[in-house]
Design an enzyme around this catalytic site. Sequence first.
Site, short mmCIF file in Angstrom:
data_model
loop_
_atom_site.label_atom_id
_atom_site.label_comp_id
_atom_site.label_asym_id
_atom_site.label_seq_id
_atom_site.Cartn_x
_atom_site.Cartn_y
_atom_site.Cartn_z
N GLY A 46 -5.30 12.67 15.91
CA GLY A 46 -6.64 13.04 16.32
C GLY A 46 -6.86 14.47 15.90
O GLY A 46 -6.52 14.85 14.78
N GLU A 47 -7.33 15.28 16.79
CA GLU A 47 -7.53 16.69 16.49
C GLU A 47 -6.67 17.49 17.48
O GLU A 47 -6.94 17.47 18.67
CB GLU A 47 -9.02 17.03 16.62
CG GLU A 47 -9.43 18.29 15.90
CD GLU A 47 -8.99 18.33 14.44
OE1 GLU A 47 -9.24 17.36 13.71
OE2 GLU A 47 -8.36 19.33 14.03
N SER A 48 -5.63 18.13 16.97
CA SER A 48 -4.67 18.77 17.87
C SER A 48 -5.30 19.87 18.71
O SER A 48 -4.92 20.05 19.88
CB SER A 48 -3.48 19.31 17.08
OG SER A 48 -3.91 20.19 16.06
N CYS A 78 1.17 12.55 13.85
CA CYS A 78 0.18 13.43 13.23
C CYS A 78 -0.22 14.58 14.18
O CYS A 78 0.60 15.45 14.42
CB CYS A 78 -1.01 12.60 12.75
SG CYS A 78 -1.95 13.44 11.47
N ARG A 105 0.02 22.72 9.69
CA ARG A 105 -1.19 21.91 9.97
C ARG A 105 -1.98 21.69 8.69
O ARG A 105 -2.04 22.57 7.85
CB ARG A 105 -2.11 22.70 10.90
CG ARG A 105 -2.18 22.21 12.27
CD ARG A 105 -3.35 22.88 13.00
NE ARG A 105 -4.48 21.99 13.08
CZ ARG A 105 -5.69 22.39 13.45
NH1 ARG A 105 -5.93 23.65 13.75
NH2 ARG A 105 -6.66 21.50 13.52
N ILE A 133 -3.53 11.20 7.20
CA ILE A 133 -4.94 11.63 7.31
C ILE A 133 -4.94 13.10 7.71
O ILE A 133 -4.61 13.44 8.85
CB ILE A 133 -5.70 10.80 8.37
CG1 ILE A 133 -5.61 9.30 8.05
CG2 ILE A 133 -7.16 11.25 8.44
CD1 ILE A 133 -6.12 8.39 9.15
N ARG A 134 -5.27 13.96 6.78
CA ARG A 134 -5.26 15.41 7.02
C ARG A 134 -4.01 15.78 7.84
O ARG A 134 -4.06 16.43 8.87
CB ARG A 134 -6.55 15.85 7.72
CG ARG A 134 -7.78 15.63 6.82
CD ARG A 134 -9.04 16.24 7.38
NE ARG A 134 -9.30 15.79 8.72
CZ ARG A 134 -9.27 16.57 9.80
NH1 ARG A 134 -9.00 17.85 9.70
NH2 ARG A 134 -9.50 16.08 10.98
N HIS A 169 0.55 7.79 10.32
CA HIS A 169 -0.01 6.91 11.36
C HIS A 169 0.47 5.47 11.19
O HIS A 169 -0.21 4.68 10.52
CB HIS A 169 -1.54 6.86 11.23
CG HIS A 169 -2.25 8.12 11.56
ND1 HIS A 169 -2.84 8.34 12.80
CD2 HIS A 169 -2.49 9.23 10.84
CE1 HIS A 169 -3.41 9.53 12.80
NE2 HIS A 169 -3.22 10.10 11.64
N GLU A 171 0.30 3.27 13.39
CA GLU A 171 -0.60 2.43 14.19
C GLU A 171 -1.82 1.97 13.39
O GLU A 171 -2.57 1.12 13.85
CB GLU A 171 -1.01 3.16 15.48
CG GLU A 171 -2.10 4.21 15.36
CD GLU A 171 -1.62 5.52 14.73
OE1 GLU A 171 -0.48 5.61 14.24
OE2 GLU A 171 -2.43 6.47 14.72
N1 GLN Z 1 -5.70 17.61 11.02
C1 GLN Z 1 -5.47 17.24 12.39
C2 GLN Z 1 -4.98 18.43 13.21
O1 GLN Z 1 -4.62 19.41 12.68
C3 GLN Z 1 -4.47 16.12 12.50
C4 GLN Z 1 -5.03 14.90 11.83
C5 GLN Z 1 -4.55 13.60 12.40
O2 GLN Z 1 -4.00 13.53 13.51
N2 GLN Z 1 -4.81 12.56 11.69
O3 GLN Z 1 -4.98 18.37 14.40
#
Ligand code: GLN
Length: 191
Positions: A46-48, A78, A105, A133-134, A169, A171
């Site tokens: 997600g977004e940390s 992630c 990150r 994903i990123r 990921h 999942e």
């Molecule tokens: N780029 C996100 C972060 O720095 C992590 C991306 C992800 O969990 N798919 O939090």
Amino acid sequence: MKIGVLAMQGAYREHLQMLKALGVEAIDVRYEEDIDNIDGLIIPGGESTTMGKLIKTLGLYNKLKSRIENGMPVWGTCAGMILLAKNIVNENYNHLAVMDINVRRNAYGRQLGSFETKALVKGIGDNIEMVFIRAPYIESVGENIEILSTVDGNIVAAQEENMLVTSFHPELTEDLRMHKYFVDIVAKSIK
Ligand code: GLN
């Protein structure tokens, strides 16, 4: 055995489905009390930064950290990897800071950083499906860390006793092997 999935934000539903597909009782973790009722925890992608803030403002931080430090199995995928790291090399903060890894990150760049591959994960299997994903990757590790997988020379999976992290990921794939591996860690911990 009951496994929790931190359900603040991000890809938690998919983890719950994978656990259910393995026949494991799985619950959302949203409140501090939920942390008392689980034998292991998955912290999703997600977004940390958002997740890191929410676990503090919603009052989960202290109990999460102490249960992990006392041996509860945890798996960060992630953003979850970023939450567990003691050091984020390109930020001047950290979150739960429990695992001795140095994480970068958005290591593959912000816009073009999404890709899929298959690679070997030590002790789990070959051709494990990996969706990035990123994603972060691990630049270097402390003494007690076992490196489980590298892709293009970058560390993308590692373990330190009760703590497992993956940059990717599982999942979001059909491949249940990483989840099965974590479920086995949890099962062993409650024997
Ligand atoms: N780029 C996100 C972060 O720095 C992590 C991306 C992800 O969990 N798919 O939090």
